[in-house]
Design a protein around this motif. Structure first.
Motif, mmCIF file in Angstrom:
data_model
loop_
_atom_site.group_PDB
_atom_site.id
_atom_site.type_symbol
_atom_site.label_atom_id
_atom_site.label_comp_id
_atom_site.label_asym_id
_atom_site.label_seq_id
_atom_site.Cartn_x
_atom_site.Cartn_y
_atom_site.Cartn_z
ATOM 1 N N GLU A 88 0.701 -1.317 0.040
ATOM 2 C CA GLU A 88 0.079 0.051 0.070
ATOM 3 C C GLU A 88 0.822 1.273 -0.004
ATOM 4 O OE1 GLU A 88 -3.093 0.259 -0.615
ATOM 5 O OE2 GLU A 88 -3.926 -1.447 -0.400
ATOM 6 N N ILE A 89 1.637 1.275 -0.949
ATOM 7 C CA ILE A 89 2.607 2.571 -1.280
ATOM 8 C C ILE A 89 1.716 3.996 -1.282
ATOM 9 C CG2 ILE A 89 2.477 2.456 -3.647
ATOM 10 C CD1 ILE A 89 5.467 3.407 -3.829
ATOM 11 N N GLY A 90 0.710 3.955 -1.657
ATOM 12 C CA GLY A 90 -0.197 5.239 -1.681
ATOM 13 C C GLY A 90 -0.520 5.903 -0.310
ATOM 14 N N HIS A 91 -0.247 4.890 0.700
ATOM 15 C CA HIS A 91 -0.361 5.688 2.005
ATOM 16 C C HIS A 91 1.213 5.741 2.992
ATOM 17 C CE1 HIS A 91 -4.559 5.544 1.438
ATOM 18 N NE2 HIS A 91 -4.513 4.261 1.240
ATOM 19 N N ILE A 92 2.143 5.994 2.089
ATOM 20 C CA ILE A 92 3.270 6.452 2.559
ATOM 21 C C ILE A 92 3.267 7.618 2.715
ATOM 22 C CG2 ILE A 92 5.794 6.738 2.074
ATOM 23 C CD1 ILE A 92 5.995 4.267 0.685
ATOM 24 N N VAL A 93 3.277 8.502 3.806
ATOM 25 C CA VAL A 93 3.339 9.856 3.983
ATOM 26 C C VAL A 93 4.600 10.460 3.553
ATOM 27 C CG1 VAL A 93 3.205 11.618 5.634
ATOM 28 C CG2 VAL A 93 1.749 9.779 6.080
ATOM 29 N N VAL A 94 4.516 11.299 2.393
ATOM 30 C CA VAL A 94 5.490 11.989 1.866
ATOM 31 C C VAL A 94 5.459 13.492 2.018
ATOM 32 C CG1 VAL A 94 5.826 10.407 -0.035
ATOM 33 C CG2 VAL A 94 4.124 12.290 -0.363
ATOM 34 N N ARG A 95 4.260 14.283 2.465
ATOM 35 C CA ARG A 95 4.328 15.323 2.910
ATOM 36 C C ARG A 95 3.629 15.576 4.085
ATOM 37 N NH1 ARG A 95 7.207 14.950 -0.592
ATOM 38 N NH2 ARG A 95 7.405 15.961 -2.710
ATOM 39 N N PRO A 96 4.125 15.407 5.583
ATOM 40 C CA PRO A 96 3.602 15.605 6.755
ATOM 41 C C PRO A 96 2.867 16.632 6.961
ATOM 42 C CG PRO A 96 6.071 14.824 6.910
ATOM 43 C CD PRO A 96 5.741 15.092 5.394
ATOM 44 N N GLY A 97 1.852 16.342 7.453
ATOM 45 C CA GLY A 97 0.974 17.643 7.673
ATOM 46 C C GLY A 97 0.030 18.117 6.420
ATOM 47 N N GLY A 98 0.339 17.238 5.036
ATOM 48 C CA GLY A 98 -0.373 17.579 3.904
ATOM 49 C C GLY A 98 -1.890 17.444 3.968
ATOM 50 N N PRO A 99 -2.662 17.209 2.790
ATOM 51 C CA PRO A 99 -3.835 17.047 2.316
ATOM 52 C C PRO A 99 -4.447 16.087 3.343
ATOM 53 C CG PRO A 99 -2.650 17.271 0.321
ATOM 54 C CD PRO A 99 -1.473 17.117 1.339
ATOM 55 N N ALA A 100 -5.548 15.909 3.934
ATOM 56 C CA ALA A 100 -6.191 14.845 4.425
ATOM 57 C C ALA A 100 -6.489 13.701 3.515
ATOM 58 C CB ALA A 100 -7.419 15.055 5.109
ATOM 59 N N CYS A 101 -6.189 12.406 3.883
ATOM 60 C CA CYS A 101 -6.156 11.273 3.072
ATOM 61 C C CYS A 101 -7.357 10.546 3.914
ATOM 62 C CB CYS A 101 -5.064 10.195 3.031
ATOM 63 S SG CYS A 101 -5.386 8.836 2.339
ATOM 64 N N GLY A 102 -8.235 9.833 3.085
ATOM 65 C CA GLY A 102 -9.393 8.779 3.403
ATOM 66 C C GLY A 102 -8.893 7.810 4.482
ATOM 67 N N CYS A 103 -7.433 7.575 4.438
ATOM 68 C CA CYS A 103 -6.946 6.482 5.385
ATOM 69 C C CYS A 103 -7.019 7.055 6.927
ATOM 70 C CB CYS A 103 -5.749 5.887 4.983
ATOM 71 S SG CYS A 103 -4.489 6.946 5.278
#
Length: 313
Positions: free
Chosen positions: A166-181
């Motif tokens: 589940e690479i899509g849920h690696i945080v690459v920009r801490p504090g960035g846009p909210a994710c559904g996860c």
């Protein structure tokens, strides 16, 4: 007519389904598509899938001279392949659907294999697509979201609980846009086709603009589009380098809608990843080969694999 041994392969998406009857040598004997009917609710989607599978079974009996030997089904969301359960799929409204049991009953008791759509697509890319010569690969489709499939010597690693890749849920920009996860700054909020579409719609002022429009604007020299595009590529490169560091793949296969941009995506992406690696060995970064047929072909492979592991009575 000589009976032809075959399996049912079914790839369930958010709005549509792709299906095929597949021979043991991989030949596509019959192909079909059908809407999921999700506007009628989650129970209706399940019934549509069961009905579609039953129609495929009947087609095989009539036109191929025998009953399908097994069925393979790929579904989105969280999948417990061992239990044969679709645990959760937000776009279909599912929770804990015993898909293998339901399909087995509808199909007269033939064996049924259930798989996650991206890992199933990765299985096909690894065996018969862009990764067929790679002993270790990472398959990353860039669509509405971003997921991944980890390929190891002809199989896909699902992980201890079925969530590997589940690479899509690696945080690459801490504090960035909210994710559904529940996290913020996940890769898929910044580098998926949906994320690029949102960013380009905002930058261009056109609410109907999407990622494909952004790619074309980049190719025409639009500075605003280039800024949006490169921001997504920078985020994607950060996520890929994290994955490369952990997995050391020989090949990274990029699929999904964004990959259709061709070298408009791949040239700057290869550069961005190359600039970030230090001690890591840089893998080959290539486009997926099978397009939107990967999930269906992979479902067929699941079915044939299931038959190969069955113990004769």
């Amino acid at each position: 007519m000589k009976p032809v041994k075959h399996v049912i392969a079914l790839d369930v998406g958010g709005t549509g389904m792709k299906a095929a009857l597949i021979a043991e040598d991989g030949t596509l004997l019959h192909e079909a598509r059908r809407a999921t009917g999700r506007e009628r609710g989650p129970e209706a989607v399940v019934e549509t899938i069961l009905g579609f599978a039953a129609d495929l079974l009947a087609y095989g009996r009539e036109h191929l001279g025998r009953t399908a030997s097994a069925a393979g089904v790929a579904v989105p969301g969280i999948v417990d392949a061992e239990r044969g359960t679709a645990v959760y799929a937000a776009n279909l409204g599912w929770r804990d659907v015993p898909m293998r049991e339901l399909l087995g009953a509808r199909l007269g008791g033939i064996p049924v294999a259930l798989g996650h759509d991206v890992r199933t697509g990765g299985l096909a890319e690894g065996r018969i697509g862009a990764g067929r010569d790679a002993d270790r690969f990472l398959f990353v489709p860039l669509g509405t979201g971003i997921a991944g499939a980890i390929g190891l010597a002809g199989r896909i690693e699902a992980g201890a609980h079925g969530y590997a890749g589940e690479i899509g849920h690696i945080v690459v920009r801490p504090g960035g846009p909210a994710c559904g996860c529940g996290q913020h700054g996940c890769l898929e909020t910044l580098a998926s086709a949906a994320a690029v579409s949102r960013a380009w719609a905002a930058a261009s002022g056109d609410p109907d603009a999407d990622a494909a429009h952004c790619a074309k604007a980049v190719e025409s020299g639009d500075a605003r589009a280039r800024e949006v595009w490169l921001a997504a590529i920078d985020a994607l490169a950060d996520g890929l380098v994290t994955a490369i560091t952990l997995l050391d793949p020989r090949t990274v296969i990029i699929g999904g809608g964004l990959a259709e941009a061709g070298e408009t995506l791949f040239t700057p992406l290869r550069t961005a990843v190359g600039e970030r690696v230090t001690f890591q060995r840089l893998p080959e970064i290539v486009p997926a080969a099978l397009g939107d047929t990967a999930g269906c072909l992979g479902a067929g492979l699941l079915a044939w694999d299931l038959l190969a592991t069955e113990v004769p009575a």
